[in-house]
Each structure stands twice: as structure tokens, then as C-alpha cells.
Design an enzyme around this catalytic site. Structure first.
Site, PDB file in Angstrom:
ATOM      1  N   THR A   1      -1.662   4.472   2.604  1.00 42.95           N
ATOM      2  CA  THR A   1      -2.142   5.445   1.690  1.00 42.95           C
ATOM      3  C   THR A   1      -2.514   6.813   2.077  1.00 42.95           C
ATOM      4  O   THR A   1      -1.904   7.644   1.286  1.00 42.95           O
ATOM      5  CB  THR A   1      -3.572   4.726   1.069  1.00 42.95           C
ATOM      6  OG1 THR A   1      -3.346   3.383   0.827  1.00 42.95           O
ATOM      7  CG2 THR A   1      -4.201   5.437   0.141  1.00 42.95           C
TER       8      THR A   1
ATOM      9  N   ASP B   1      -5.292   1.234  -5.054  1.00 46.02           N
ATOM     10  CA  ASP B   1      -3.561   1.120  -4.897  1.00 46.02           C
ATOM     11  C   ASP B   1      -3.167  -0.342  -5.381  1.00 46.02           C
ATOM     12  O   ASP B   1      -2.217  -0.492  -5.952  1.00 46.02           O
ATOM     13  CB  ASP B   1      -3.115   1.587  -3.475  1.00 46.02           C
ATOM     14  CG  ASP B   1      -3.992   0.634  -2.341  1.00 46.02           C
ATOM     15  OD1 ASP B   1      -4.794  -0.021  -2.679  1.00 46.02           O
ATOM     16  OD2 ASP B   1      -3.402   0.958  -1.169  1.00 46.02           O
TER      17      ASP B   1
ATOM     18  N   HIS C   1      -7.608  -8.906   3.260  1.00 46.71           N
ATOM     19  CA  HIS C   1      -6.615  -9.862   3.979  1.00 46.71           C
ATOM     20  C   HIS C   1      -7.452 -11.160   4.711  1.00 46.71           C
ATOM     21  O   HIS C   1      -6.719 -11.911   4.649  1.00 46.71           O
ATOM     22  CB  HIS C   1      -5.857  -8.849   4.734  1.00 46.71           C
ATOM     23  CG  HIS C   1      -4.664  -8.050   4.046  1.00 46.71           C
ATOM     24  ND1 HIS C   1      -3.685  -8.758   3.698  1.00 46.71           N
ATOM     25  CD2 HIS C   1      -4.765  -6.862   3.715  1.00 46.71           C
ATOM     26  CE1 HIS C   1      -2.805  -7.798   2.937  1.00 46.71           C
ATOM     27  NE2 HIS C   1      -3.483  -6.414   3.158  1.00 46.71           N
TER      28      HIS C   1
ATOM     29  N   GLU D   1     -10.023   7.696   1.353  1.00 46.47           N
ATOM     30  CA  GLU D   1      -9.660   6.274   1.187  1.00 46.47           C
ATOM     31  C   GLU D   1     -10.632   5.503   1.755  1.00 46.47           C
ATOM     32  O   GLU D   1     -10.913   5.604   3.059  1.00 46.47           O
ATOM     33  CB  GLU D   1      -8.318   6.032   1.641  1.00 46.47           C
ATOM     34  CG  GLU D   1      -7.876   4.719   1.535  1.00 46.47           C
ATOM     35  CD  GLU D   1      -6.753   4.026   2.506  1.00 46.47           C
ATOM     36  OE1 GLU D   1      -6.021   2.970   2.401  1.00 46.47           O
ATOM     37  OE2 GLU D   1      -6.514   4.595   3.680  1.00 46.47           O
TER      38      GLU D   1
ATOM     39  N   SER E   1       0.778  -1.117   0.008  1.00 44.91           N
ATOM     40  CA  SER E   1       0.187   0.044  -0.089  1.00 44.91           C
ATOM     41  C   SER E   1       0.782   1.363  -0.051  1.00 44.91           C
ATOM     42  O   SER E   1       0.497   2.188  -0.490  1.00 44.91           O
ATOM     43  CB  SER E   1      -0.928  -0.125   1.113  1.00 44.91           C
ATOM     44  OG  SER E   1      -2.093  -0.939   1.189  1.00 44.91           O
TER      45      SER E   1
ATOM     46  N   HIS F   1      -1.714  -9.374  -1.082  1.00 43.86           N
ATOM     47  CA  HIS F   1      -1.886  -8.582  -2.305  1.00 43.86           C
ATOM     48  C   HIS F   1      -1.739  -9.384  -3.524  1.00 43.86           C
ATOM     49  O   HIS F   1      -1.045 -10.597  -3.471  1.00 43.86           O
ATOM     50  CB  HIS F   1      -1.135  -7.470  -2.279  1.00 43.86           C
ATOM     51  CG  HIS F   1      -1.346  -6.366  -1.326  1.00 43.86           C
ATOM     52  ND1 HIS F   1      -0.440  -5.192  -1.044  1.00 43.86           N
ATOM     53  CD2 HIS F   1      -2.196  -6.165  -0.225  1.00 43.86           C
ATOM     54  CE1 HIS F   1      -0.940  -4.589  -0.041  1.00 43.86           C
ATOM     55  NE2 HIS F   1      -1.918  -5.306   0.702  1.00 43.86           N
TER      56      HIS F   1
END
Length: 466
Positions: free
Chosen positions: A133, A308, A269, A260, A80, A429
Site C-alpha cells: 500500500t 484497499d 488474515h 496506512e 493490496s 481477502h
């Protein structure tokens, strides 16, 4: 001849777009890949209308849509920090970096350019203000975990409005030394700290600069998941409303606002599909605030939505040519919330919970047996976890990036994912494309597949930031 026409068209679009956007909304759904958006729309269709298809999100109906690549300077799969830096600065960097280049030199962010251009600036999130972020828009640090140092960069940026859940390390440096609290530093720099939405409304009219965080005693790391929300909890939509209200008061030269949706990533996650789709819907509620503003100022407003990176490698379909997303509506809490409730049940019963009591609990919380038939094998797995943690007292919490869950909660989440036929490839990710949606002044510049570094550059061009 065609090449010449295309070149002229691009120049015409660029000229028309340049300097048009007085108001810029930049939404970043952390971890929100293409399938997170598509899955949410299909889930909405099944639950709201009982049909196969999509119930469109507001932002997914914007007239310009494309995808962006997300790799960092050092890895095909970004974190991120590097992803946020790319979106904030238009430059690639190493994983873990907060708006510094590979030599650890600061890179100017689009938010800083907006401020230099005379615009008011807001940086907001559903997680902590010092998280990767949001930090990428106002801070310059070599490591995303330097939370105290990142917070000290906040007043240096001198933006007008910040908002989120709180700050992770308000009195502890990166090298774990006790340090003066960041709050007097904010106060000295002229910031008013509002704790909660009502406190914001009470203080906003007299504040010159504002930091909006959760009420005293609430978690500093994040807002509650939308699926777990209670009355009075601060929401991302309220944060967005507050930001617009604050950034447009007084002399109005325009603004740049980053918002965000940070907990989409957290739910991904944890491979928690029901919570993910609720978080995407929740970010869409914040987008609606911006869209209502856009409708009043259509020629001067640009809204851009992206992410992102993608998290979890979510798969919509697990082998059969079908989905059963409506099953997810019976999950009443996030996996984290379910875990907390199981812990409370354990405590209230002195750890003496029967299997029948657990079945009743899971029926109420997840819809198992009462609303959703489950297979013998799925019931056996749940019973095995119950036997380990309640009969044999061998409680091994399941861990993901941002949470630890009671083993039965983790198993129940896996079972409802199976019933819904949603799969996951990892708890981390992925390198998948992320969506980009745009509407308003200069949105034509976002019409083809792009690299994530192009987004900030094109926003700056449209808004005339130098």
C-alpha cells in the site's frame, strides 16, 4: 427539470470544492471492511459502557459516508498492490502490480501530483515502508515483492516524509542477489533517517527530508500490534503527529499525507477478532490527530478514510441471534503474542508443562475458566492440542499470511472467537465493499457508492492537483 437541477447542483459542488483542500489526509485501513468498523464500534460499546449498541469511532462520525467496490483489473478479489494502486492512481491494474498498468507502464499517483503541485508529501504506515500500500504511492514496479527495487524508487519520488517499521530487503534484490544497502542511497538523496519517536524529535528541526522507522533492533516488517504494545514502541498516532509536524514546518504551501493502518489486514488474515478491533481503534487514534488539525483549519482540510479491500470475511454473529463481543477484552495479546508466550513457557519448563499449568496460563492470558466459562467440547479441543504439542511433542504450527502460531495459541483464538460469536469465511481477502468516510473541504464529492478508483480522482479534484 430535475435532471437539470441535479446537474447544476453537481457543478456548483464541484466548483466550490475545486482547489479548496490545502491539507489532505488520506487514511487507508488495510483489510478494513464494513464489518471490521461495525464490529469495533459494537465491541467498544460492550466493553466501555456494558451496553448493546455502538460506541462510535471518530472517523465513523464524519458527515459523509459511503461504500466503495474494490475489484482489480484481473480479479473480483483484489490484493493490496492492485487495491493500493487503485487508491493511489485512480486506475485498475493486475494483482501484484505497484502503480503500473497492465502493460507494466508507470501510472502517475496522487502523491506525485501533489508534489508537482507544490505540496509537501508524506507516505506513512504501520508496516514496512516498502509494503504494497505505501509503495503504491511512490514506487512503480511490476511485482509487489520487489522490495529492494521499491525502496530505490523512494528517493526518486522525492517526497518529504516517509514512515513505517523499516525496510524488508535493504541489501537484497528481487532475484536474491546481494546489493549495496539502501540507506546510503537515502543519505545521498538528502534524507535523514530517524530511528524511533525520540530520535525524530531530536533530528526533525534540521532535516530537509525525513524517513522515520523503528529503533535499532526492532522488527523491520511491522510495528507491534496495539494489543501487544509496550512502552516506548512507535505508534501510528506518533507517526501521524510527526508527519504533520514535519510537513507544516517552514514555508507552508499545504500537504498531502497518506496514513496506512496496515496491521488490520494482518490480524484479519489470522482471523484474530480481538486484535482486529484493537487495530481499528488504534487507527482511529491516528485519525484523531488529523481531526484535531482539521478543527484548526476546517475550510482548508480534507480527511478521507477508506480501505484497499476487506480481509477474512468477518461475520458478526454465528447462528444465534446474539453477540458476546465483551468476551474479547480478556484476550491480553494477539494470537502471535500468545504464541510467543507459549514458546517462552515451553522453553522455561524444558517442554515439561503440565495441563494444570497450561490451564492457569490460558486463564491469565485469555480469561478461560476464570472469566469466561468454556464448554466441555472447547476444553477438550484445547487439551487435545496440549497433548499433541507438549506430551507427544508433535508441534505443527498454524500458519496464516503473516504469522506462524503455536497450535494451542491458534486453538485458543478459535475458542474465544466462538465465545464472542464472531466468524470468519477465510484467511484471505474478500470482494466485499469497503467503507469510505470524509469530512472537510470538498467532502461532498464522496456522497454516493463509488468505485475505489474514484477516490484518488476526487481528492485530486478537491485539492487542485494536476
Amino acid at each position: 427539470m430535475k435532471r437539470l437541477l441535479y446537474a447544476l447542483l453537481f457543478v456548483m459542488v464541484s466548483v466550490v470544492a475545486n482547489g479548496q483542500a490545502k491539507y489532505v489526509f488520506y487514511f487507508i485501513g488495510d483489510g478494513m471492511g464494513v464489518n471490521q468498523v461495525n464490529g469495533t464500534e459494537m465491541y467498544n460499546a460492550e466493553v466501555q459502557n456494558g451496553r448493546i449498541g455502538i460506541e462510535p469511532l471518530t472517523f465513523a462520525q464524519f458527515p459523509v459516508a459511503t461504500v466503495a467496490a474494490t475489484f482489480s483489473a484481473t480479479n473480483s478479489v483484489t490484493d493490496s498492490a492492485a487495491g493500493g494502486t487503485a487508491l493511489a492512481t485512480g486506475s485498475k491494474t493486475y494483482n501484484g502490480a505497484i502503480s503500473v498498468d497492465q502493460s507494466k507502464n508507470p501510472i502517475v499517483t496522487i502523491a506525485e501530483k501533489a508534489k508537482r503541485s507544490g505540496k509537501k508529501v508524506g507516505v506513512t504506515t504501520s508496516v514496512s515502508v516498502d509494503h504494497a500500500t505505501p509503495a503504491s504511492f511512490y514506487a512503480h514496479q511490476p511485482d509487489r515483492n520487489m522490495y529492494y527495487e521499491i525502496a530505490l524508487d523512494l528517493p526518486k519520488a522525492n517526497f518529504d516524509f516517509y514512515a513505517g517499521s523499516g525496510f524488508l530487503k535493504p541489501t537484497t534484490t528481487f532475484d536474491k542477489k546481494e546489493a549495496p544497502s539502501i540507506y546510503p542511497v537515502f543519505d545521498k538523496a538528502g534524507y535523514t533517517v530517524a530511528r524511533g519517536y525520540n530520535d525524530y524529535k531530536a533530528k526533525s528541526s534540521t532535516a530537509e527530508k525525513m524517513i522515520l522507522i523503528q529503533e535499532e533492533g526492532a522488527a523491520s516488517d511491522c510495528l507491534p500490534y496495539a494489543i501487544d504494545r509496550k512502552e516506548g514502541d512507535l505508534t501510528l498516532a506518533q507517526i501521524t503527529e510527526s508527519a504533520v509536524d514535519f510537513l507544516t514546518k517552514g514555508k507552508n504551501k499545504g500537504f498531502f499525507l497518506m496514513v496506512e493502518g496496515g496491521k488490520i489486514d494482518w490480524a484479519c488474515h489470522g482471523n484474530d477478532a480481538a486484535t482486529v478491533f484493537n487495530e481499528v481503534n488504534d487507527m482511529d487514534q491516528a485519525v484523531k490527530v488529523a481531526y484535531e488539525f482539521y478543527k484548526k483549519h476546517p475550510k482548508e482540510t480534507l480527511i478521507v478514510i477508506t480501505a484497499d479491500h476487506e480481509t477474512g470475511g468477518i461475520v458478526l454473529g454465528t447462528g444465534k441471534y446474539e453477540l458476546n463481543l465483551k468476551a474479547l477484552q480478556y484476550q491480553k495479546h494477539s494470537a502471535d503474542g500468545l504464541s510467543n508466550r507459549i514458546s517462552e513457557l515451553r522453553k522455561s519448563k524444558g517442554n515439561k508443562v503440565t495441563w494444570e499449568e497450561m490451564k492457569t496460563f490460558l486463564s491469565e492470558e485469555m480469561g478461560f475458566w476464570s472469566k469466561l466459562p468454556i464448554s466441555w467440547e472447547q476444553e477438550r479441543r484445547l487439551h487435545d492440542e496440549f497433548d499433541k504439542s507438549f506430551v507427544k511433542n508433535k508441534v505443527v504450527f498454524a500458519e496464516s499470511m503473516y504469522s506462524k502460531s503455536e497450535p494451542i495459541a491458534a486453538c485458543a483464538k478459535e475458542v474465544i472467537n466462538e465465545i464472542a460469536m464472531v466468524g470468519w469465511t477465510s484467511g484471505g481477502h474478500s470482494g466485499g465493499y469497503v467503507p469510505v468516510f470524509a469530512i472537510g473541504a470538498g467532502s461532498q464529492l464522496f456522497g454516493e457508492k463509488i468505485d475505489n478508483t474514484e477516490i484518488a480522482k476526487r481528492i485530486a479534484k478537491v485539492a487542485g492537483y494536476k
